[in-house]
Design a protein around this motif. Structure first.
Motif, PDB file in Angstrom:
ATOM      1  N   VAL A  52      38.378   3.258  21.748  1.00 33.44           N
ATOM      2  CA  VAL A  52      38.337   1.805  21.872  1.00 33.44           C
ATOM      3  C   VAL A  52      38.266   1.208  20.474  1.00 33.44           C
ATOM      4  CG1 VAL A  52      37.044  -0.158  22.766  1.00 33.44           C
ATOM      5  CG2 VAL A  52      37.175   1.952  24.094  1.00 33.44           C
ATOM      6  N   VAL A  53      39.254   0.385  20.123  1.00 34.73           N
ATOM      7  CA  VAL A  53      39.283  -0.275  18.821  1.00 34.73           C
ATOM      8  C   VAL A  53      38.496  -1.572  18.921  1.00 34.73           C
ATOM      9  CG1 VAL A  53      40.759  -1.300  17.067  1.00 34.73           C
ATOM     10  CG2 VAL A  53      41.513   0.732  18.279  1.00 34.73           C
ATOM     11  N   MET A  54      37.524  -1.741  18.033  1.00 40.63           N
ATOM     12  CA  MET A  54      36.708  -2.952  18.029  1.00 40.63           C
ATOM     13  C   MET A  54      37.297  -3.935  17.015  1.00 40.63           C
ATOM     14  SD  MET A  54      32.982  -1.164  18.246  1.00 40.63           S
ATOM     15  CE  MET A  54      32.111  -2.692  18.372  1.00 40.63           C
ATOM     16  N   ASP A  55      37.539  -5.165  17.447  1.00 36.47           N
ATOM     17  CA  ASP A  55      38.192  -6.166  16.604  1.00 36.47           C
ATOM     18  C   ASP A  55      37.341  -6.521  15.381  1.00 36.47           C
ATOM     19  OD1 ASP A  55      40.351  -7.888  16.051  1.00 36.47           O
ATOM     20  OD2 ASP A  55      39.170  -9.595  16.781  1.00 36.47           O
ATOM     21  N   PRO A  59      39.776  -4.347   9.274  1.00 32.89           N
ATOM     22  CA  PRO A  59      39.749  -5.054   7.992  1.00 32.89           C
ATOM     23  C   PRO A  59      40.530  -6.357   8.050  1.00 32.89           C
ATOM     24  CG  PRO A  59      41.219  -3.181   7.876  1.00 32.89           C
ATOM     25  CD  PRO A  59      40.539  -3.104   9.201  1.00 32.89           C
ATOM     26  N   ARG A  60      40.023  -7.360   7.386  1.00 30.89           N
ATOM     27  CA  ARG A  60      40.673  -8.671   7.307  1.00 30.89           C
ATOM     28  C   ARG A  60      41.079  -8.919   5.864  1.00 30.89           C
ATOM     29  NH1 ARG A  60      41.790  -9.429  12.369  1.00 30.89           N
ATOM     30  NH2 ARG A  60      39.976  -9.396  13.702  1.00 30.89           N
ATOM     31  N   TYR A  61      42.345  -9.224   5.652  1.00 38.13           N
ATOM     32  CA  TYR A  61      42.858  -9.485   4.308  1.00 38.13           C
ATOM     33  C   TYR A  61      43.113 -10.974   4.149  1.00 38.13           C
ATOM     34  CZ  TYR A  61      43.584  -4.476   4.420  1.00 38.13           C
ATOM     35  OH  TYR A  61      43.392  -3.135   4.539  1.00 38.13           O
ATOM     36  N   VAL A  62      42.569 -11.556   3.075  1.00 39.72           N
ATOM     37  CA  VAL A  62      42.762 -12.969   2.786  1.00 39.72           C
ATOM     38  C   VAL A  62      43.871 -13.067   1.748  1.00 39.72           C
ATOM     39  CG1 VAL A  62      41.676 -15.057   1.919  1.00 39.72           C
ATOM     40  CG2 VAL A  62      40.343 -13.435   3.256  1.00 39.72           C
ATOM     41  N   VAL A  63      44.990 -13.692   2.135  1.00 38.50           N
ATOM     42  CA  VAL A  63      46.140 -13.823   1.249  1.00 38.50           C
ATOM     43  C   VAL A  63      46.292 -15.293   0.889  1.00 38.50           C
ATOM     44  CG1 VAL A  63      48.621 -13.437   1.014  1.00 38.50           C
ATOM     45  CG2 VAL A  63      47.236 -11.878   2.380  1.00 38.50           C
TER      46      VAL A  63
END
Length: 92
Positions: A52-55, A59-63
């Motif tokens: 199960v992938v947890m949101d 990783p979150r990338y800020v561009v």
């Protein structure tokens, strides 16, 4: 006797490997040992063998917005001849 003492000191002073990935491998560890590659998990395993992938663990990338940016992201491997200005002589 002194030769054996010198060899013993030499063996004691020998350094071990500093890389943690080389010291212990799955072949030198217990049967169920899994080392991994220092990656953080993105979820968890279920009892029935699923994953199960947890949101919130992804990783979150800020561009930033680069629409008005002057430079281009591509650098040519064979650049054309560029004109350069002569640098001034350094002060003495």
């Amino acid at each position: 006797m002194p030769l054996g003492l010198i060899l013993g000191i030499g063996r004691a002073m020998r350094r071990k490997r500093t890389s943690s990935l080389d010291i212990l491998s799955s072949k030198r560890a217990p049967r169920n040992y899994y080392k991994g590659k220092n990656c953080k998990p993105t979820g968890f395993h279920t009892r029935k063998g699923g994953y199960v992938v947890m949101d919130e663990k992804l990783p979150r990338y800020v561009v930033p917005d680069l629409s008005d940016f002057k430079l281009k992201p591509y650098v040519a491997q064979c650049p054309r001849e560029a004109t350069t200005t002569e640098a001034a002589d350094p002060p003495k």
